[in-house]
Write a protein that holds these residues in place. Structure first.
Motif, PDB file in Angstrom:
ATOM      1  N   SER A 197       2.053   0.392  -1.671  1.00  0.00           N
ATOM      2  CA  SER A 197       0.909  -0.269  -1.053  1.00  0.00           C
ATOM      3  C   SER A 197      -0.355   0.607  -1.146  1.00  0.00           C
ATOM      4  CB  SER A 197       1.241  -0.563   0.405  1.00  0.00           C
ATOM      5  OG  SER A 197       0.125  -1.102   1.049  1.00  0.00           O
TER       6      SER A 197
ATOM      7  N   LEU B  56      -0.995   2.921  -3.257  1.00  0.00           N
ATOM      8  CA  LEU B  56      -1.421   2.993  -4.656  1.00  0.00           C
ATOM      9  C   LEU B  56      -2.189   1.728  -5.052  1.00  0.00           C
ATOM     10  CD1 LEU B  56      -1.075   5.054  -6.963  1.00  0.00           C
ATOM     11  CD2 LEU B  56       0.933   3.790  -7.690  1.00  0.00           C
ATOM     12  N   HIS B  57      -1.666   0.611  -4.636  1.00  0.00           N
ATOM     13  CA  HIS B  57      -2.308  -0.676  -4.948  1.00  0.00           C
ATOM     14  C   HIS B  57      -3.724  -0.746  -4.361  1.00  0.00           C
ATOM     15  CE1 HIS B  57      -2.950  -4.962  -5.282  1.00  0.00           C
ATOM     16  NE2 HIS B  57      -2.994  -5.088  -3.967  1.00  0.00           N
TER      17      HIS B  57
ATOM     18  N   ARG C 142      -6.229   1.791  -5.884  1.00  0.00           N
ATOM     19  CA  ARG C 142      -6.777   1.390  -7.189  1.00  0.00           C
ATOM     20  C   ARG C 142      -7.828   0.290  -7.036  1.00  0.00           C
ATOM     21  NH1 ARG C 142      -0.930   1.343 -10.304  1.00  0.00           N
ATOM     22  NH2 ARG C 142      -0.934   3.508 -10.989  1.00  0.00           N
ATOM     23  N   ILE C 143      -7.584  -0.629  -6.123  1.00  0.00           N
ATOM     24  CA  ILE C 143      -8.583  -1.688  -5.885  1.00  0.00           C
ATOM     25  C   ILE C 143      -9.898  -1.072  -5.396  1.00  0.00           C
ATOM     26  CG2 ILE C 143      -9.180  -3.615  -4.348  1.00  0.00           C
ATOM     27  CD1 ILE C 143      -6.279  -4.523  -4.530  1.00  0.00           C
TER      28      ILE C 143
ATOM     29  N   LEU D 242     -10.933   1.992  -5.771  1.00  0.00           N
ATOM     30  CA  LEU D 242     -11.547   2.798  -6.839  1.00  0.00           C
ATOM     31  C   LEU D 242     -12.275   1.896  -7.843  1.00  0.00           C
ATOM     32  CD1 LEU D 242     -11.790   5.756  -7.667  1.00  0.00           C
ATOM     33  CD2 LEU D 242      -9.772   5.477  -9.097  1.00  0.00           C
ATOM     34  N   LYS D 243     -11.674   0.775  -8.154  1.00  0.00           N
ATOM     35  CA  LYS D 243     -12.307  -0.174  -9.075  1.00  0.00           C
ATOM     36  C   LYS D 243     -13.641  -0.659  -8.489  1.00  0.00           C
ATOM     37  CE  LYS D 243     -11.791  -4.882 -10.606  1.00  0.00           C
ATOM     38  NZ  LYS D 243     -12.482  -5.544  -9.505  1.00  0.00           N
TER      39      LYS D 243
ATOM     40  N   ASP E  33       0.743  -6.635  -5.166  1.00  0.00           N
ATOM     41  CA  ASP E  33       1.004  -5.195  -5.304  1.00  0.00           C
ATOM     42  C   ASP E  33       2.182  -4.917  -6.235  1.00  0.00           C
ATOM     43  OD1 ASP E  33       2.961  -6.011  -3.523  1.00  0.00           O
ATOM     44  OD2 ASP E  33       2.979  -4.088  -2.479  1.00  0.00           O
TER      45      ASP E  33
ATOM     46  N   ASP F 139       1.010  -3.532  -9.688  1.00  0.00           N
ATOM     47  CA  ASP F 139       0.858  -2.071  -9.828  1.00  0.00           C
ATOM     48  C   ASP F 139       2.203  -1.422 -10.132  1.00  0.00           C
ATOM     49  OD1 ASP F 139      -1.472  -2.846  -7.679  1.00  0.00           O
ATOM     50  OD2 ASP F 139      -2.040  -1.090  -8.886  1.00  0.00           O
TER      51      ASP F 139
ATOM     52  N   ARG G 265      -5.979  -9.021 -13.938  1.00  0.00           N
ATOM     53  CA  ARG G 265      -5.795  -8.009 -12.881  1.00  0.00           C
ATOM     54  C   ARG G 265      -4.987  -6.831 -13.422  1.00  0.00           C
ATOM     55  NH1 ARG G 265      -6.439  -4.492  -9.729  1.00  0.00           N
ATOM     56  NH2 ARG G 265      -4.812  -3.929  -8.268  1.00  0.00           N
TER      57      ARG G 265
ATOM     58  N   VAL H 124      -8.546   1.242 -14.512  1.00  0.00           N
ATOM     59  CA  VAL H 124      -8.740   2.229 -13.438  1.00  0.00           C
ATOM     60  C   VAL H 124      -7.863   3.454 -13.682  1.00  0.00           C
ATOM     61  CG1 VAL H 124      -8.388   2.649 -10.974  1.00  0.00           C
ATOM     62  CG2 VAL H 124      -9.469   0.541 -11.718  1.00  0.00           C
TER      63      VAL H 124
END
Lengths: 211, 283
Positions: free
Chosen positions: A183, A185-186, A189-190, A192-193, B13, B16, B44, B51
């Protein structure tokens, strides 16, 4: 031939030879430094973390169970030391007050950029998004954006995307379960994007494997 | 469409984890089947890749030096501290330095410099007032002490150089109380009784100063010499008696007194007054 971590640990437990322990130090010191540096953003403090990590490893060597992964154990100690430093910084920052005096030219405190600086003198250091960025500027921007992430997300991103740890190893290092790691990590990344979006083209090159 | 959206949310998620190859084979198959039908999730997935590539583009940092030596030293120091090993001489030395440094850091000034100066003035004033009080008290019953030394040995003033602490050494202390030397000496010429009084005052003041300082202190050397010259404090009464017997109108003696008052020796005791008449003692 290089001995495995387990073999070195066993050898050190039998002989107590410091050169064996130093071999383990040399094997991991740079990776510990990278993680500490990415978390703390300060090379001197990161070096201190490296030293303190291995001193702690040595102090608690008897407590290490060989069924666990030695690397994860080291990085967990390093992670905890980094968290201590970040908490200290947080406490220090929470006790400081930003001056509202526009005439004030009090020198900024060490380690905190905006401490004691009047608000009028706190400049926005972000470059104009419309400016084109060369390669070094791009990497600087990514680094800066990474540093803006919440600590919990940042460490997971660093450990996975920069250091190549698996989810289970990261879970062991940060002391969380695998679902939490996934979670973080997900969402990391969002976030950071979103932070990088103003500076980079929205066009993405989809890797061939995902087309 | 709604089914597709709910599936997208479910797999949000998981994308990822799919990208990171952290899904089981069954989970991965479910994601792949969804990706085949969903452009949004495919986009996505591409964003995730972008990223991650950006993060991986960050230049690697490396340790500037090998820390294994430092770490080993720290471990050995920690062991020595906990008593596991006998500390090496360098450890002992380091420990000593630290303890000395700690001891030094514990040393605090007895009093702030600014306030100590004021205290000197206060002490000096108090000493001078006490000296004056006793001097006046002794004025009536008997003239005082010091000049008698010269009376006991009339040739002393002539033969003794200025620097020797016979009469002259006691006189400066009289200046403690009375300060102005030429005027005083001129008065002494006319009124010997006053002169002896002032000298008596001086001797008492000297005694009191001597008791407030260590005998071997550099500043008190003159005081000790004076006491020796005047036969110590025990000899004060004898000197007073001598003074009663011998008048101070001896012109040679007065000249010697006058000379001494004008000499630099008068300042050696470190007692003086400022222009407001306040007394000060150099400690």
């Amino acid at each position: 031939m290089d001995l495995s971590d387990e073999a070195l640990i066993k050898k050190y437990r039998v002989d107590g030879d410091m050169t064996v322990f130093s071999t383990l130090v040399k094997r991991y010191q740079n990776r510990v430094f990278v993680i500490a540096y990415r978390l703390l953003n300060n090379s001197e403090e990161a070096e201190e973390v490296v030293q303190d990590t291995f001193v702690k490893v040595h102090q608690n060597f008897d407590k290490f169970r060989t069924e666990n992964i030695f690397a994860s154990w080291i990085f967990r100690i390093a992670h905890n030391l980094c968290m201590d430093i970040l908490r200290q910084r947080q406490r220090k920052r929470s006790t400081l007050v930003v001056s509202f005096d526009p005439q004030s030219t009090v020198a900024e405190e060490e380690g905190d950029r905006f401490v004691n600086q009047p608000l009028s003198q706190v400049a926005d250091e972000q470059p104009n998004p419309s400016q084109s960025l060369d390669m070094s500027e791009q990497t600087n921007m990514v680094e800066r954006s990474l540093n803006e992430l919440p600590e919990a997300q940042k460490i997971v991103l660093v450990l996975h995307d920069l250091q190549g740890f698996s989810y289970s190893e990261i879970a062991e290092i940060v002391g969380a379960n695998i679902g939490t790691v996934r979670s973080r990590l997900h969402y990391g990344r969002i976030k950071l994007k979103e932070l990088l979006a103003p500076y980079f083209s929205s066009e993405v090159n989809l890797p061939a494997t995902f087309r | 469409m709604q089914d597709s959206n709910s599936k997208c949310q479910q797999l949000e998620d998981a994308l990822d984890a799919y990208y990171d190859l952290e899904l089981s084979a069954e989970e991965a198959e479910v994601v792949e089947r969804h990706l085949a039908d969903c452009e949004a999730c495919t986009a996505r997935l591409a964003e995730i890749d972008s990223v991650v590539m950006q993060v991986k583009s960050i230049p690697e940092v490396t340790l500037s030096r090998d820390l294994s030596g430092d770490i080993e030293a720290k471990i050995l120091a920690a062991q020595a501290k906990s008593g596991e090993l006998t500390p090496s001489p360098t450890h002992i030395l380091a420990h000593t330095d630290v303890s000395n440094a700690t001891a030094a850091s514990n040393v605090v000034p007895f009093a702030p410099v600014a306030s100590s100066k004021k205290k000197y003035y206060l002490v000096a004033s108090a000493a001078a007032v006490i000296a004056l009080f006793f001097g006046l008290a002794q004025l009536k019953p008997a003239p005082s002490t010091v000049a008698s030394t010269s009376q006991a040995n009339p040739t002393a003033i002539e033969t003794v150089p200025k620097s020797l602490p016979v009469i002259g050494q006691t006189l400066p202390t009289s200046q403690i109380g009375l300060k102005q030397s030429p005027d005083l000496s001129s008065k002494l010429n006319h009124t010997p009784a006053n002169a002896t009084t002032s000298i008596a005052t001086t001797s008492i003041a000297t005694t009191s100063i001597a008791t407030t300082r260590p005998v071997n202190a550099p500043a008190s050397t003159h005081t000790a010499q004076m006491l020796a010259a005047t036969g110590q404090s025990g000899g004060v009464k004898k000197h007073e008696h001598d003074i009663n017997q011998n008048q101070v109108n001896d012109s040679e003696e007065l000249v010697a007194l006058y000379d001494y008052e004008n000499s630099d020796n008068a300042l050696d005791l470190g007692i003086s007054t400022n222009e407001d008449g306040l007394y000060a003692i150099k400690l």
